[in-house]
Design a protein around this motif. Sequence first.
Motif, PDB file in Angstrom:
ATOM      1  N   THR A 156       0.840  -1.199   0.000  1.00 32.23           N
ATOM      2  CA  THR A 156       0.000   0.000   0.000  1.00 32.23           C
ATOM      3  C   THR A 156       0.874   1.248   0.000  1.00 32.23           C
ATOM      4  OG1 THR A 156      -0.082   0.030   2.423  1.00 32.23           O
ATOM      5  CG2 THR A 156      -1.832  -1.187   1.272  1.00 32.23           C
ATOM      6  N   SER A 157       0.257   2.386  -0.272  1.00 30.43           N
ATOM      7  CA  SER A 157       1.029   3.634  -0.304  1.00 30.43           C
ATOM      8  C   SER A 157       1.668   3.935   1.047  1.00 30.43           C
ATOM      9  CB  SER A 157       0.130   4.800  -0.728  1.00 30.43           C
ATOM     10  OG  SER A 157      -0.800   5.127   0.288  1.00 30.43           O
ATOM     11  N   GLN A 158       0.988   3.545   2.135  1.00 30.13           N
ATOM     12  CA  GLN A 158       1.562   3.756   3.467  1.00 30.13           C
ATOM     13  C   GLN A 158       2.857   2.964   3.633  1.00 30.13           C
ATOM     14  OE1 GLN A 158      -1.704   2.996   2.755  1.00 30.13           O
ATOM     15  NE2 GLN A 158      -3.032   3.516   4.489  1.00 30.13           N
ATOM     16  N   HIS A 159       2.820   1.703   3.189  1.00 30.27           N
ATOM     17  CA  HIS A 159       4.005   0.848   3.255  1.00 30.27           C
ATOM     18  C   HIS A 159       5.129   1.429   2.406  1.00 30.27           C
ATOM     19  CE1 HIS A 159       5.910  -3.319   2.143  1.00 30.27           C
ATOM     20  NE2 HIS A 159       6.706  -2.588   2.885  1.00 30.27           N
ATOM     21  N   LEU A 160       4.827   1.794   1.164  1.00 29.73           N
ATOM     22  CA  LEU A 160       5.854   2.266   0.249  1.00 29.73           C
ATOM     23  C   LEU A 160       6.399   3.627   0.668  1.00 29.73           C
ATOM     24  CD1 LEU A 160       4.337   1.121  -3.166  1.00 29.73           C
ATOM     25  CD2 LEU A 160       5.750  -0.145  -1.542  1.00 29.73           C
ATOM     26  N   SER A 161       5.543   4.473   1.247  1.00 34.24           N
ATOM     27  CA  SER A 161       6.015   5.765   1.760  1.00 34.24           C
ATOM     28  C   SER A 161       7.060   5.559   2.853  1.00 34.24           C
ATOM     29  CB  SER A 161       4.841   6.581   2.326  1.00 34.24           C
ATOM     30  OG  SER A 161       3.929   6.937   1.331  1.00 34.24           O
ATOM     31  N   GLY A 162       6.769   4.629   3.760  1.00 31.57           N
ATOM     32  CA  GLY A 162       7.701   4.340   4.850  1.00 31.57           C
ATOM     33  C   GLY A 162       8.977   3.689   4.358  1.00 31.57           C
ATOM     34  N   ALA A 163       8.857   2.780   3.400  1.00 32.51           N
ATOM     35  CA  ALA A 163      10.037   2.078   2.875  1.00 32.51           C
ATOM     36  C   ALA A 163      10.984   3.050   2.173  1.00 32.51           C
ATOM     37  CB  ALA A 163       9.603   0.977   1.917  1.00 32.51           C
ATOM     38  N   LEU A 164      10.418   3.975   1.380  1.00 32.05           N
ATOM     39  CA  LEU A 164      11.263   4.970   0.707  1.00 32.05           C
ATOM     40  C   LEU A 164      11.951   5.867   1.725  1.00 32.05           C
ATOM     41  CD1 LEU A 164      12.271   6.401  -1.855  1.00 32.05           C
ATOM     42  CD2 LEU A 164      10.189   7.802  -1.783  1.00 32.05           C
ATOM     43  N   PHE A 165      11.207   6.312   2.712  1.00 24.05           N
ATOM     44  CA  PHE A 165      11.762   7.173   3.767  1.00 24.05           C
ATOM     45  C   PHE A 165      12.907   6.453   4.477  1.00 24.05           C
ATOM     46  CE2 PHE A 165      11.924   8.911   8.052  1.00 24.05           C
ATOM     47  CZ  PHE A 165      11.793  10.283   7.849  1.00 24.05           C
ATOM     48  N   ASN A 166      12.671   5.204   4.861  1.00 24.90           N
ATOM     49  CA  ASN A 166      13.676   4.435   5.602  1.00 24.90           C
ATOM     50  C   ASN A 166      14.932   4.209   4.767  1.00 24.90           C
ATOM     51  OD1 ASN A 166      14.357   2.948   8.042  1.00 24.90           O
ATOM     52  ND2 ASN A 166      14.213   1.101   6.786  1.00 24.90           N
ATOM     53  N   SER A 167      14.742   3.957   3.469  1.00 22.54           N
ATOM     54  CA  SER A 167      15.907   3.721   2.609  1.00 22.54           C
ATOM     55  C   SER A 167      16.731   4.993   2.427  1.00 22.54           C
ATOM     56  CB  SER A 167      15.456   3.195   1.250  1.00 22.54           C
ATOM     57  OG  SER A 167      14.831   4.202   0.482  1.00 22.54           O
ATOM     58  N   MET A 168      16.055   6.144   2.387  1.00 23.61           N
ATOM     59  CA  MET A 168      16.761   7.400   2.156  1.00 23.61           C
ATOM     60  C   MET A 168      17.537   7.876   3.393  1.00 23.61           C
ATOM     61  SD  MET A 168      14.089   9.537  -0.275  1.00 23.61           S
ATOM     62  CE  MET A 168      15.216  10.943  -0.483  1.00 23.61           C
ATOM     63  N   ILE A 169      17.015   7.551   4.590  1.00 26.00           N
ATOM     64  CA  ILE A 169      17.714   7.979   5.811  1.00 26.00           C
ATOM     65  C   ILE A 169      18.635   6.877   6.345  1.00 26.00           C
ATOM     66  CG2 ILE A 169      15.820   9.521   6.454  1.00 26.00           C
ATOM     67  CD1 ILE A 169      15.124   7.466   8.685  1.00 26.00           C
ATOM     68  N   LYS A 170      18.571   5.666   5.678  1.00 25.66           N
ATOM     69  CA  LYS A 170      19.314   4.503   6.165  1.00 25.66           C
ATOM     70  C   LYS A 170      18.943   4.236   7.626  1.00 25.66           C
ATOM     71  CE  LYS A 170      23.164   4.952   2.940  1.00 25.66           C
ATOM     72  NZ  LYS A 170      22.453   5.892   2.051  1.00 25.66           N
ATOM     73  N   GLY A 171      17.643   4.153   7.850  1.00 29.79           N
ATOM     74  CA  GLY A 171      17.123   4.012   9.202  1.00 29.79           C
ATOM     75  C   GLY A 171      16.899   2.579   9.634  1.00 29.79           C
ATOM     76  N   LYS A 172      16.296   2.434  10.821  1.00 29.66           N
ATOM     77  CA  LYS A 172      16.040   1.126  11.417  1.00 29.66           C
ATOM     78  C   LYS A 172      14.538   0.883  11.583  1.00 29.66           C
ATOM     79  CE  LYS A 172      20.431   1.042  13.952  1.00 29.66           C
ATOM     80  NZ  LYS A 172      21.091   0.892  15.278  1.00 29.66           N
ATOM     81  N   MET A 173      13.761   1.381  10.639  1.00 27.35           N
ATOM     82  CA  MET A 173      12.314   1.252  10.708  1.00 27.35           C
ATOM     83  C   MET A 173      11.866  -0.117  10.206  1.00 27.35           C
ATOM     84  SD  MET A 173      11.433   5.107   9.369  1.00 27.35           S
ATOM     85  CE  MET A 173       9.952   4.550   8.559  1.00 27.35           C
ATOM     86  N   THR A 174      10.912  -0.716  10.894  1.00 27.72           N
ATOM     87  CA  THR A 174      10.379  -2.035  10.537  1.00 27.72           C
ATOM     88  C   THR A 174       8.901  -1.919  10.216  1.00 27.72           C
ATOM     89  OG1 THR A 174      11.990  -3.196  11.931  1.00 27.72           O
ATOM     90  CG2 THR A 174       9.980  -4.388  11.350  1.00 27.72           C
ATOM     91  N   HIS A 175       8.505  -2.522   9.101  1.00 28.68           N
ATOM     92  CA  HIS A 175       7.123  -2.432   8.632  1.00 28.68           C
ATOM     93  C   HIS A 175       6.220  -3.427   9.356  1.00 28.68           C
ATOM     94  CE1 HIS A 175       4.015  -3.493   5.370  1.00 28.68           C
ATOM     95  NE2 HIS A 175       3.623  -2.375   5.948  1.00 28.68           N
ATOM     96  N   VAL A 176       5.025  -2.955   9.752  1.00 29.37           N
ATOM     97  CA  VAL A 176       4.004  -3.809  10.361  1.00 29.37           C
ATOM     98  C   VAL A 176       2.717  -3.652   9.552  1.00 29.37           C
ATOM     99  CG1 VAL A 176       2.702  -4.361  12.438  1.00 29.37           C
ATOM    100  CG2 VAL A 176       5.023  -3.430  12.636  1.00 29.37           C
ATOM    101  N   PRO A 177       2.368  -4.648   8.713  1.00 29.78           N
ATOM    102  CA  PRO A 177       1.153  -4.527   7.893  1.00 29.78           C
ATOM    103  C   PRO A 177      -0.115  -4.836   8.681  1.00 29.78           C
ATOM    104  CG  PRO A 177       2.250  -6.600   7.426  1.00 29.78           C
ATOM    105  CD  PRO A 177       3.126  -5.874   8.418  1.00 29.78           C
ATOM    106  N   TYR A 178      -1.162  -4.074   8.403  1.00 31.87           N
ATOM    107  CA  TYR A 178      -2.477  -4.297   9.008  1.00 31.87           C
ATOM    108  C   TYR A 178      -3.485  -4.545   7.889  1.00 31.87           C
ATOM    109  CZ  TYR A 178      -0.723  -2.484  13.496  1.00 31.87           C
ATOM    110  OH  TYR A 178      -0.023  -2.297  14.656  1.00 31.87           O
TER     111      TYR A 178
END
Length: 316
Positions: A156-178
Amino acid sequence: MNKLIAIFVSSLWIGGAFAQSDWPQKPITLVVPLSPGGSTDITARLIAQKLKAQLGQNVVVDNKPGAGGNIGAQFVVNAPSDGYTLLMATSTLATNMSLFKNLTFSLQKDLVPVSQIALIPNVLMVSPEMPAKDLNEFIKLAQQKELFYGSAGNGTSQHLSGALFNSMIKGKMTHVPYKGGAPANADLLAGQIQLVFSPLVEVLPFIDSDKLRPLGVTTKTRSSRIPNVPAIDEVLPGYEVVLWNGILAPAKTPEVIINKLAAAIKKVINDPEVQKTFAEQGSKGVGSTPAEFRDLIAVEIPKWARLVQISGAKVE
């Protein structure tokens, strides 16, 4: 005999052309490929109501949810190309072109664009208890500590928005789908997850009541609905995820019908009441030409494919 055949064929063509120019002569069905009550459904019902005045016929909304919008889209693909069955499409269908491996239709070949309705930003939402008070502080925190972000589901757009953000900041964010945006927002409110990238229209009540804190919108520019919230691009140059919706028809729908419908939609989008509703939702009305909408879709499909690749999203 040949002359009689020519006259017969000519009469059929003239009759068909007249029927097209006299469209519509009966109610129109607008298929929403999502469940009732969501932002897309609400927008579709507003547009349908206003189109009645422009076209002189009822426009009936028919919800056909399932498979990320593919079931409703396939229904319209299979419908007659006579202008009486239309699709309220969203950017999700552009994503589905790469997310689903066994689709039986093509967004570009089996459907014809009529007009883009609106642009919708996602917004990065966190709990008021989040120690990071702005986007810069949040990025530093997400680079140092594992944070869990919710979405309405894989791809979903929510998932992809977070994934792009995390890749750009090289972060430690983990996706939780609902199974939908509402349960993700509920868990964010309950403190079970730390953030959600959500369509602005769906979280405005939480923003207005200070139950959740917006840190940034995913569009290139700020939203007039929450002007004090920066665009993520201001802090993270190059970041952009834009949602859209618009109306499509089955392929081979006559051009005269497509153009008549597009002109009616343009008038609806310029209606002060519709403009006011979009502004209150944080969306931006568009009302594009068929050619402009076609060009947008051609750009959007590879763009969302890139985000699917970044996210590693898969659907079973």
